[in-house]
Motif scaffolding. Structure first.
Motif, mmCIF file in Angstrom:
data_model
loop_
_atom_site.group_PDB
_atom_site.id
_atom_site.type_symbol
_atom_site.label_atom_id
_atom_site.label_comp_id
_atom_site.label_asym_id
_atom_site.label_seq_id
_atom_site.Cartn_x
_atom_site.Cartn_y
_atom_site.Cartn_z
ATOM 1 N N ILE A 1 0.414 -1.078 0.356
ATOM 2 C CA ILE A 1 0.274 -0.520 -0.153
ATOM 3 C C ILE A 1 0.772 1.251 -0.074
ATOM 4 O O ILE A 1 1.709 0.939 0.186
ATOM 5 N N VAL A 2 0.674 2.093 -0.870
ATOM 6 C CA VAL A 2 1.066 3.497 -1.070
ATOM 7 C C VAL A 2 0.641 4.375 0.324
ATOM 8 O O VAL A 2 -0.762 4.549 0.904
ATOM 9 N N VAL A 3 1.382 5.024 0.952
ATOM 10 C CA VAL A 3 1.243 6.072 1.790
ATOM 11 C C VAL A 3 2.264 6.768 1.503
ATOM 12 O O VAL A 3 3.204 7.357 1.672
ATOM 13 N N SER A 4 1.097 8.247 1.334
ATOM 14 C CA SER A 4 1.580 9.800 1.165
ATOM 15 C C SER A 4 0.873 10.402 2.231
ATOM 16 O O SER A 4 -0.249 9.566 3.120
ATOM 17 N N HIS A 5 1.844 11.802 2.487
ATOM 18 C CA HIS A 5 0.708 12.894 3.414
ATOM 19 C C HIS A 5 1.417 14.358 2.640
ATOM 20 O O HIS A 5 1.093 14.078 1.635
ATOM 21 N N THR A 6 0.248 15.002 3.371
ATOM 22 C CA THR A 6 0.247 16.785 3.165
ATOM 23 C C THR A 6 1.330 17.518 3.603
ATOM 24 O O THR A 6 1.898 16.217 4.616
ATOM 25 N N ARG A 7 1.466 18.402 3.210
ATOM 26 C CA ARG A 7 2.007 19.242 3.790
ATOM 27 C C ARG A 7 1.779 19.419 5.398
ATOM 28 O O ARG A 7 0.461 19.476 5.718
ATOM 29 N N ASN A 8 2.279 19.907 6.047
ATOM 30 C CA ASN A 8 2.368 20.196 7.608
ATOM 31 C C ASN A 8 1.580 21.355 7.454
ATOM 32 O O ASN A 8 2.851 22.400 8.457
ATOM 33 N N ALA A 9 0.400 21.660 7.093
ATOM 34 C CA ALA A 9 0.180 23.119 8.085
ATOM 35 C C ALA A 9 -0.114 23.494 9.122
ATOM 36 O O ALA A 9 0.408 22.717 10.312
ATOM 37 N N SER A 10 1.010 24.869 9.653
ATOM 38 C CA SER A 10 1.593 25.209 10.651
ATOM 39 C C SER A 10 0.155 25.105 11.745
ATOM 40 O O SER A 10 -1.221 26.123 11.518
ATOM 41 N N THR A 11 0.449 24.666 13.414
ATOM 42 C CA THR A 11 -0.560 24.586 13.871
ATOM 43 C C THR A 11 -0.413 25.150 15.059
ATOM 44 O O THR A 11 -1.375 25.290 16.111
ATOM 45 N N GLU A 12 0.598 25.256 15.433
ATOM 46 C CA GLU A 12 0.959 26.136 16.410
ATOM 47 C C GLU A 12 0.386 27.418 17.065
ATOM 48 O O GLU A 12 -0.657 27.424 17.801
ATOM 49 N N ASN A 13 -0.250 28.516 16.186
ATOM 50 C CA ASN A 13 -0.801 29.605 15.724
ATOM 51 C C ASN A 13 -2.462 28.953 16.070
ATOM 52 O O ASN A 13 -3.168 29.224 17.867
#
Length: 319
Positions: free
Chosen positions: A95-107
């Protein structure tokens, strides 16, 4: 036609934040607005799907689930990391596993943290309910200026929360296992021991990653030090706090109030004590749930699926 499952879209907004029409010629997309509570339920619901899209870590993907989904070809995980997905099991199944960009969650998470702190200090949630049900003032609030904020975990998010605390005129103290005096001083924070943090703070806010080292890090001893007037805020992960100890401290009024955005089991089960306690302010894991975050996650998911369909998958998740 390949079948795509978009999981845990509680507000049914995934299609609003991305152009899924790009997939129409080759895929049918089904939105799941309910949480699939256990492995058997998940298998029954997902057994015919070729592609599964995960919203952060809301739905765990252990080997026991992955190995029983024979049609599964692609998993799209939102965010750059996923601790509840068994990547090795997925790769073993091809199974291919992809991810997204890591949207900033700090703020976003820092802002929610301060929403909880302010609501807890002034009992905004309770007094709002009083007004709506015909009542009026029943509580006496706390002034934050001059009080002490304890930050458990002074990473990127903890530093943002600390800066806001300083703007409120609070004294900021912090502890984490690897925090040095130099790093604390750079953030304008005083380094203390863990026990000192709970003993000296009026408000303790947790900003640590869940791991075997941090599971149960806050227990009965720490809660006793925080005391009957203390406020505990957790926007990190539920299991960092020993749940039974927290429930006991709240029931026996040995802790003032807990403001919680994360829990051991999510969604929080019906009938859970936290749902009924007057000294618990609970929100349904809203830390990263903002339009700005979803505007990164869902378009990237569509882009990942397009790339997979073209035979050139992108943003592959690595160990």
């Amino acid at each position: 036609m390949l079948k795509v499952a978009v999981l845990d879209d509680y507000q049914r907004v995934a299609k609003r934040f991305a152009d899924w029409s790009k997939l129409e010629s080759r895929c049918s997309v089904e939105i799941f607005d309910r949480h699939l509570g256990d492995i058997d339920e998940a298998i029954a619901a997902l057994i015919d799907f070729d592609i599964i899209c995960l919203l952060r870590e809301r739905m765990a993907m252990p080997a026991a689930l992955i190995e029983r989904l024979p049609k599964l070809k692609l998993i799209c995980a939102t965010g750059a990391h996923n601790r509840t997905l068994d990547l090795q099991a997925a790769q073993a199944q091809g199974i291919v596993v992809s991810h997204t960009r890591n949207a900033s969650t700090e703020n976003p998470t820092a802002e929610l943290t301060w929403g909880l702190i302010l609501s807890a200090a002034r009992r905004i949630d309770l007094e709002n309910r009083n007004v709506r049900t015909g009542g009026w003032q029943t509580t006496v609030g706390l002034t934050l200026h001059g009080r002490t904020l304890g930050v458990l975990g002074l990473g990127r998010l903890g530093k943002v929360v600390a800066r806001i605390g300083a703007a409120f005129g609070m004294e900021i103290i912090a502890w984490s296992p690897n925090l040095t005096e130099e790093r604390a001083a750079e953030a304008g924070v005083r380094l203390v021991s863990k026990s000192e943090l709970f003993a000296e703070s009026d408000v303790v806010t947790i900003h640590m990653v869940l791991s075997e080292a941090t599971r149960g890090l806050v227990g009965a001893e720490e809660l006793a030090l925080l005391g009957e007037d203390g406020i505990l805020v957790n926007t990190s992960r539920g299991p960092i706090v020993h749940e039974d100890a927290l429930i006991a401290a709240l029931r026996e009024r040995r802790l003032g109030l807990a403001a919680l955005d994360t829990f051991d089991v999510e969604p929080l089960p019906e009938g859970h004590p936290f749902r009924a306690m007057e000294n618990v302010l609970a929100t349904p894991h809203l830390g990263y749930v903002t339009a700005e975050t979803y505007q990164v996650f869902y378009p990237d998911v569509v882009e990942n699926i397009e790339a997979f369909l073209s035979g050139r998958p992108i943003r592959l998740l690595q160990h």
